[in-house]
Design a protein around this motif. Sequence first.
Motif, PDB file in Angstrom:
ATOM      1  N   PHE A  65       0.838  -1.213   0.000  1.00 53.56           N
ATOM      2  CA  PHE A  65       0.000   0.000   0.000  1.00 53.56           C
ATOM      3  C   PHE A  65       0.867   1.254   0.000  1.00 53.56           C
ATOM      4  CE2 PHE A  65      -1.755   3.404   2.645  1.00 53.56           C
ATOM      5  CZ  PHE A  65      -2.817   3.799   1.840  1.00 53.56           C
ATOM      6  N   PHE A  66       1.855   1.295   0.907  1.00 62.58           N
ATOM      7  CA  PHE A  66       2.712   2.482   0.980  1.00 62.58           C
ATOM      8  C   PHE A  66       3.521   2.671  -0.308  1.00 62.58           C
ATOM      9  CE2 PHE A  66       2.514   2.431   5.827  1.00 62.58           C
ATOM     10  CZ  PHE A  66       1.787   3.607   5.890  1.00 62.58           C
ATOM     11  N   ALA A  67       3.899   1.563  -0.947  1.00 63.60           N
ATOM     12  CA  ALA A  67       4.630   1.657  -2.217  1.00 63.60           C
ATOM     13  C   ALA A  67       3.777   2.359  -3.271  1.00 63.60           C
ATOM     14  CB  ALA A  67       5.053   0.279  -2.702  1.00 63.60           C
ATOM     15  N   GLN A  68       2.463   2.090  -3.275  1.00 64.76           N
ATOM     16  CA  GLN A  68       1.564   2.715  -4.246  1.00 64.76           C
ATOM     17  C   GLN A  68       1.295   4.187  -3.929  1.00 64.76           C
ATOM     18  OE1 GLN A  68      -1.856   0.638  -5.796  1.00 64.76           O
ATOM     19  NE2 GLN A  68      -1.117  -1.352  -5.024  1.00 64.76           N
ATOM     20  N   THR A  69       1.435   4.555  -2.667  1.00 71.68           N
ATOM     21  CA  THR A  69       1.180   5.968  -2.307  1.00 71.68           C
ATOM     22  C   THR A  69       2.342   6.885  -2.668  1.00 71.68           C
ATOM     23  OG1 THR A  69       2.102   5.779  -0.060  1.00 71.68           O
ATOM     24  CG2 THR A  69      -0.251   5.244  -0.354  1.00 71.68           C
ATOM     25  N   LEU A  70       3.500   6.282  -2.962  1.00 75.47           N
ATOM     26  CA  LEU A  70       4.685   7.116  -3.213  1.00 75.47           C
ATOM     27  C   LEU A  70       4.481   8.071  -4.384  1.00 75.47           C
ATOM     28  CD1 LEU A  70       7.578   4.552  -2.614  1.00 75.47           C
ATOM     29  CD2 LEU A  70       6.838   6.411  -1.125  1.00 75.47           C
ATOM     30  N   ASP A  71       3.779   7.602  -5.425  1.00 73.14           N
ATOM     31  CA  ASP A  71       3.524   8.467  -6.583  1.00 73.14           C
ATOM     32  C   ASP A  71       2.363   9.418  -6.354  1.00 73.14           C
ATOM     33  OD1 ASP A  71       5.593   7.370  -8.065  1.00 73.14           O
ATOM     34  OD2 ASP A  71       4.322   5.768  -8.871  1.00 73.14           O
TER      35      ASP A  71
ATOM     36  N   THR B  78       8.746  -5.688   8.402  1.00 72.51           N
ATOM     37  CA  THR B  78       9.134  -4.301   8.662  1.00 72.51           C
ATOM     38  C   THR B  78      10.180  -3.836   7.655  1.00 72.51           C
ATOM     39  OG1 THR B  78       8.678  -4.595  11.016  1.00 72.51           O
ATOM     40  CG2 THR B  78      10.023  -2.705  10.397  1.00 72.51           C
ATOM     41  N   ILE B  79      11.166  -4.699   7.408  1.00 66.38           N
ATOM     42  CA  ILE B  79      12.204  -4.361   6.413  1.00 66.38           C
ATOM     43  C   ILE B  79      11.584  -4.175   5.042  1.00 66.38           C
ATOM     44  CG2 ILE B  79      14.213  -5.275   5.175  1.00 66.38           C
ATOM     45  CD1 ILE B  79      15.060  -6.606   7.831  1.00 66.38           C
ATOM     46  N   SER B  80      10.611  -5.020   4.696  1.00 70.26           N
ATOM     47  CA  SER B  80       9.918  -4.908   3.416  1.00 70.26           C
ATOM     48  C   SER B  80       9.205  -3.554   3.309  1.00 70.26           C
ATOM     49  CB  SER B  80       8.921  -6.051   3.257  1.00 70.26           C
ATOM     50  OG  SER B  80       8.140  -5.889   2.086  1.00 70.26           O
ATOM     51  N   ALA B  81       8.553  -3.140   4.402  1.00 68.21           N
ATOM     52  CA  ALA B  81       7.842  -1.864   4.401  1.00 68.21           C
ATOM     53  C   ALA B  81       8.798  -0.682   4.273  1.00 68.21           C
ATOM     54  CB  ALA B  81       7.017  -1.726   5.679  1.00 68.21           C
ATOM     55  N   VAL B  82       9.964  -0.801   4.904  1.00 64.54           N
ATOM     56  CA  VAL B  82      10.979   0.259   4.793  1.00 64.54           C
ATOM     57  C   VAL B  82      11.466   0.364   3.357  1.00 64.54           C
ATOM     58  CG1 VAL B  82      13.307   0.954   5.450  1.00 64.54           C
ATOM     59  CG2 VAL B  82      11.711   0.143   7.203  1.00 64.54           C
ATOM     60  N   ASN B  83      11.756  -0.785   2.735  1.00 68.90           N
ATOM     61  CA  ASN B  83      12.326  -0.802   1.389  1.00 68.90           C
ATOM     62  C   ASN B  83      11.296  -0.462   0.309  1.00 68.90           C
ATOM     63  OD1 ASN B  83      14.846  -1.470   2.379  1.00 68.90           O
ATOM     64  ND2 ASN B  83      14.493  -3.685   2.211  1.00 68.90           N
ATOM     65  N   LYS B  84      10.108  -1.081   0.399  1.00 68.29           N
ATOM     66  CA  LYS B  84       9.111  -0.887  -0.656  1.00 68.29           C
ATOM     67  C   LYS B  84       8.275   0.371  -0.435  1.00 68.29           C
ATOM     68  CE  LYS B  84       6.716  -4.487  -1.972  1.00 68.29           C
ATOM     69  NZ  LYS B  84       5.893  -5.703  -1.899  1.00 68.29           N
ATOM     70  N   GLY B  85       7.862   0.613   0.797  1.00 66.75           N
ATOM     71  CA  GLY B  85       6.937   1.708   1.077  1.00 66.75           C
ATOM     72  C   GLY B  85       7.590   2.944   1.641  1.00 66.75           C
ATOM     73  N   LYS B  86       8.901   2.895   1.866  1.00 61.17           N
ATOM     74  CA  LYS B  86       9.647   4.055   2.383  1.00 61.17           C
ATOM     75  C   LYS B  86       8.988   4.622   3.641  1.00 61.17           C
ATOM     76  CE  LYS B  86      12.160   3.842  -1.402  1.00 61.17           C
ATOM     77  NZ  LYS B  86      13.482   3.190  -1.378  1.00 61.17           N
ATOM     78  N   ILE B  87       8.661   3.738   4.605  1.00 60.51           N
ATOM     79  CA  ILE B  87       7.986   4.211   5.813  1.00 60.51           C
ATOM     80  C   ILE B  87       8.937   5.062   6.647  1.00 60.51           C
ATOM     81  CG2 ILE B  87       6.427   2.230   5.893  1.00 60.51           C
ATOM     82  CD1 ILE B  87       8.139   1.244   8.301  1.00 60.51           C
TER      83      ILE B  87
END
Length: 434
Positions: free
Chosen positions: A71-77, A96-105
């Motif tokens: 979800f966070f990855a899609q919000t980046l744009d 958590t690591i996935s969210a940091v890398n993909k969603g830039k939390i």
Amino acid sequence: MAEPAIKEHIQVLCIDDDEIVLRTLQRLLVSYHLSVKTALAPNEGLKLLDTHTFDVIICDMRMPHMDGADFFAQTLDIAPDVHRVLLTGYADIDSTISAVNKGKIHAYIQKPWQNELLIRTVNDGIEKTALKRKNKQLEKQIKAQNNQLKELNNNLEQMVEKRTQQIRKVLKQLEEANEREKHEHRTTFEILYNFINANPYLDGIQAQNIASTSKQIAESIGLDQKHINMAEMAGYLAQIGLLAMEPALYKTPTHELPENQKKIFYTHPSTAQLMLMPATHLHDVSEAIYHQFEHYNGTGIPKGLKGKDIPITAMILAVARDFWQAVDNVTVQGNKFESALDQLQLYSGTYYHPKLLEALASLKITCASNQQVGSMKILSADELKNGMVLGHALRNYDGIMLLPKGHIFGAKSIAKLQQLEAKKPNPFRIMIKN
């Protein structure tokens, strides 16, 4: 093109597939006076991003169909500046690591959360997002202002170039028309001075004062007649470069100009040198004008010359020019000349040659009392009389020629000029042959 719709602004968006968790989050955030929107699924959250702007998004990690990282990855744009906070109910370092890398939390909080920590994280996120938005607005504003300044500078430079070429062309024509007199400095000088004196925004009396004081200083320090004449003519023509510039640059006090216009103003000696180039017999005078803003200690412009490297007539011109400017600016009671001299003495040995200030202090200074130099006198329309002969073509404030050179004034032309003059804020400055 239609203006984009303005989105409603909400501070926090909460997304979780557990309705109880969502209601708990909403009650907590509202109790701290924060505005909140909620969504039971990531897809609903993405739809809300189409119609709202948010400072902070809180999203659960584990949800069906789409997890928090995706979800966070899609919000980046869609909303790159929003502050992203991940909620996780599992001690799962991989997610958590996935969210940091993909969603830039920006932060993650474990369930069950501590209210204090959650509120502190949200407030911190709101502050950071607001700063990002403010920075973008400022960058946009600065970019627009820079573009305006660039356009203004380009326009001013083009105007200076155009007027310089026009004045050089006139000067060249005068030189060609007076070939037999090209070595008689006085003839060309009088014509050029009359150009300055006819400009409603330049002070012919001030030019006479500067010229007279320059001549007196040159005589006082024992210069030969050639350099005495050069110093006097440089005083008369020190402002000639301003004729190529927009009046806005010199009818306003220099210290009140914006920095970009101030820089252009101080190029008028260089412009003068270009204008005077066709008059080869005035080369030494143009050099004095070109170097008039050099300082005795080497900190001036345009070349940073120091001491004896500065032409002596340029140093004399600087002293005379700044002395009369200081006289104009003196506001205290008492002798204006003494006050002005005291101001210049503060810069003895730095801006000015000490011996030139000593010479200035020894002079008997008087103000110019007329507007006549050489073969011409300057009159307003009210001062005209029948039979007077126009020395140079007269133009209106828009540059349109009203009367040709050599026109002999009669009752009709005088009345017409007086009628035109009455409608303008400044009187005409009409060059009349003696």
